[in-house]
Design an enzyme around this catalytic site. Structure first.
Site: not given
Length: 589
Positions: A61-62, A116, A235, A416, A517
């Protein structure tokens, strides 16, 4: 705050393994032990024979950490756990067995997280034990834990607390410098000394606009729309401060200030000044455009405190999935010039791995940047004119008032940005008028100068359309007044010049009336003004043309991809009418 819980996924339980297989497909120099989720370089035999091997790992996840940094010049292997969860000691042990260098030894580097530390530590001890029981000598294996986070440290407290400092993006600098030294054939002790220096002299703090959605789990929590959290972990761990989102310059200055005031930084750099490496890390969902701004601000904030960035790294190095946030890391370089140059050289040394961004630091010939290469610039003599200044101010105020509606229309049918782009141009012109830098005594010159201002301020398609029109209008007025003794311009003359400018614009765009336009507002304005000399009637024609775009099928611009417009007027046409309305109101006062 709005969140995104959608993911590209088949099964959350196989996502990590599937992702690693994709990584290996895209990088032929890598191999994968799918069962143990270990990524390693293919050329292991040569690496084990001649180099210290480097092993890292942690929860997934990193990305690109950690497997994305496996390759020549950095890591030998990476062990991957489940999302946000440490790999098991058995996974790590299998990797150690595979990559251990009998001749040079191996180094394990991890981030400071309990799981870890325990799992990798146990794997190291299991590896030592099994080697001894096999009748072999004690293996040359050492482990270094990196804890660069100062977001868990109160700058005024000397104690760091029981959890210690977490490992964050600064760990990647440890990978790089140690990996480069190992690639050069240096000893285990030399590699370890380098990584320990980096670990003790790197300081990181992060912030996020929201937590990250975890595949299969969703959002653990959510911040308010106007809120930011400083110190949020990779995390989704809570940070030390939630506050109202402020301007980026104040935010980044505050982050840098937190780093330099923290006790770990003060201990490592008592003077608080010197040369540093700055790493600006994308936590996963920050745009590259914003990353550029953050990088600029971080370098400037450091410089204002006497910290010179001799190297600046900016990119995605260690994420929290798709977390909308950034982290800043500062590596304090040694005062000793030779040692400093050695570390910088290791940082510059190329690495062949998917996650590292190699940078070029050769001196570029600056001759082409000479101002003379830009060619002669047209010069103007600033002059005031009450009528022009009133017109500019009224038009600006009207654009300010109408911007939200223009933006709304463009969000529904375009990208936008129409309202903000128009406001940027109007603001720049208004500020130039207030600063008395426009040649308002010369209409042709004034329009040419305004065109240049618009180009710098607006950009994009609408910006260049305004510029081309203003360029044409400037030329038309110059031709009309050439040789004329008249000191003022009538409305009909302005109308004639406007029609001529429209012809100039038509040379470069295929947009015509009926294409939905801003031309649908500009053409009737120019035609009516040229025929009647009545600016009020011309404005009514422009407004009618803009409103008519609500029933037109988009033929130009991004609205083409949307299709039917559901009764919405064109944002560009509405924006032009807001400018013309301001001009008309000012002239009728």
């Amino acid at each position: 705050m709005s969140t995104n819980n959608k993911h590209f996924i088949i099964d959350p339980t196989t996502l990590v393994r599937d992702s690693l297989q994709g990584l290996v497909h895209a990088n032929p120099h890598l191999s994968l032990d799918a069962q143990q989720k270990v990524v390693f370089i293919k050329d292991l035999a040569s690496r084990r024979s001649h180099h210290v091997t480097l092993l890292c790992g942690g929860g997934s996840g990193h990305e690109p950490s950690h497997a994305g940094f496996v390759g020549e010049g950095m890591l030998t292997a990476a062990v991957c756990g489940h999302v946000f969860a440490s790999p098991t000691s058995s996974q790590v042990l299998s990797c150690l067995r595979r990559i251990y260098s009998e001749e040079m030894g191996s180094l394990v580097v991890i981030k400071n997280y309990t799981g870890d530390v325990l799992n990798f530590g146990r794997a190291v001890e299991r590896f030592k034990s099994e080697r001894v029981h096999q009748g072999k000598s004690m293996p040359k294996v050492t482990m270094v834990v990196v804890g660069d986070d100062v977001g868990v440290v109160n700058p005024n407290d000397e104690e760091e607390g029981g959890v210690g400092r977490r490992g964050l993006a600064g760990t990647v600098l440890a990978y790089k410098l140690a990996g480069a030294r190992a690639a050069n054939g240096d000893s285990l002790e030399q590699v370890k000394n380098t990584i320990e220096y980096v670990a003790s002299h790197t300081f990181t703090i992060g912030c996020a606009l929201n937590a990250a959605s975890v595949p299969g789990q969703g959002m653990p929590r959510s911040l308010k729309e106007n809120e930011i959290e400083v110190g949020m972990g990779i995390h989704n761990e809570p940070g030390f401060e939630k506050k109202t989102l402020e301007s980026a310059d104040k935010l980044i200055d505050g982050l840098v200030n937190h780093i330099v005031k923290s006790q770990p930084f003060v201990k490592a750099s008592p003077s608080g000044k010197g040369n540093v490496v700055i790493l600006v890390n994308n936590l996963g969902a920050t745009s590259n455009l914003e990353m550029g701004l953050v990088t600029k601000l971080a370098v400037e904030a450091a410089a204002s405190r006497g910290l010179k960035a001799v190297r600046v790294l900016s990119g995605t190095y260690m994420t929290g999935l798709a977390m909308p946030g950034i982290s800043l890391s500062v590596l304090v370089l040694p005062d000793n010039q030779q040692e400093q140059q050695e570390l910088v050289a290791l940082l510059d040394q190329p690495a062949n791995c998917p996650g590292w961004i190699n940078q070029a630091h050769q001196v570029v010939d600056a001759g082409n940047t000479d101002e003379s290469a830009k060619g002669p610039a047209q010069s103007y003599t600033p002059a005031s004119d009450p009528t022009w200044e009133r017109v500019i101010e009224t038009a600006f105020n009207n654009v300010v008032e109408q911007e939200p509606e223009i933006t709304r229309l463009d969000q529904l049918m375009g990208d936008g940005d129409c309202g903000q782009v128009l406001l940027s141009g109007a603001t720049a012109i208004y500020e130039a008028s207030k600063d008395k830098t426009l040649p308002l005594n010369d209409p042709s010159a004034a329009l040419a100068r305004i065109s240049s201002i618009v180009e710098d301020a607006m950009g994009g398609t609408s910006g260049i359309i305004y510029c081309l029109f203003l360029d044409g209008l400037s030329q038309q007025l110059h031709q009309i007044l050439k040789g004329s003794q008249e000191k003022s311009l009538t409305a009909k003359v302005w109308g004639k010049a406007t029609l001529g400018a429209l012809d100039t614009l038509y040379q470069y765009t295929t947009a015509r009336p009926g294409h939905r336009t801003l031309i649908d507002a500009l053409q009737p304005f120019a035609k009516t003004l040229a025929e009647t000399g009545d600016i009020k009637a011309a404005l009514e024609a422009a407004d009618k043309g803009a409103k008519a775009t609500a029933t037109m099928k988009p033929m130009r611009g991004r609205a083409v991809y949307v299709g039917q417009n559901d009764g919405l007027a064109d944002a560009g046409a509405v924006g032009l009418v807001s400018v013309l309305t301001g001009i008309s109101e000012a002239l009728q006062k």
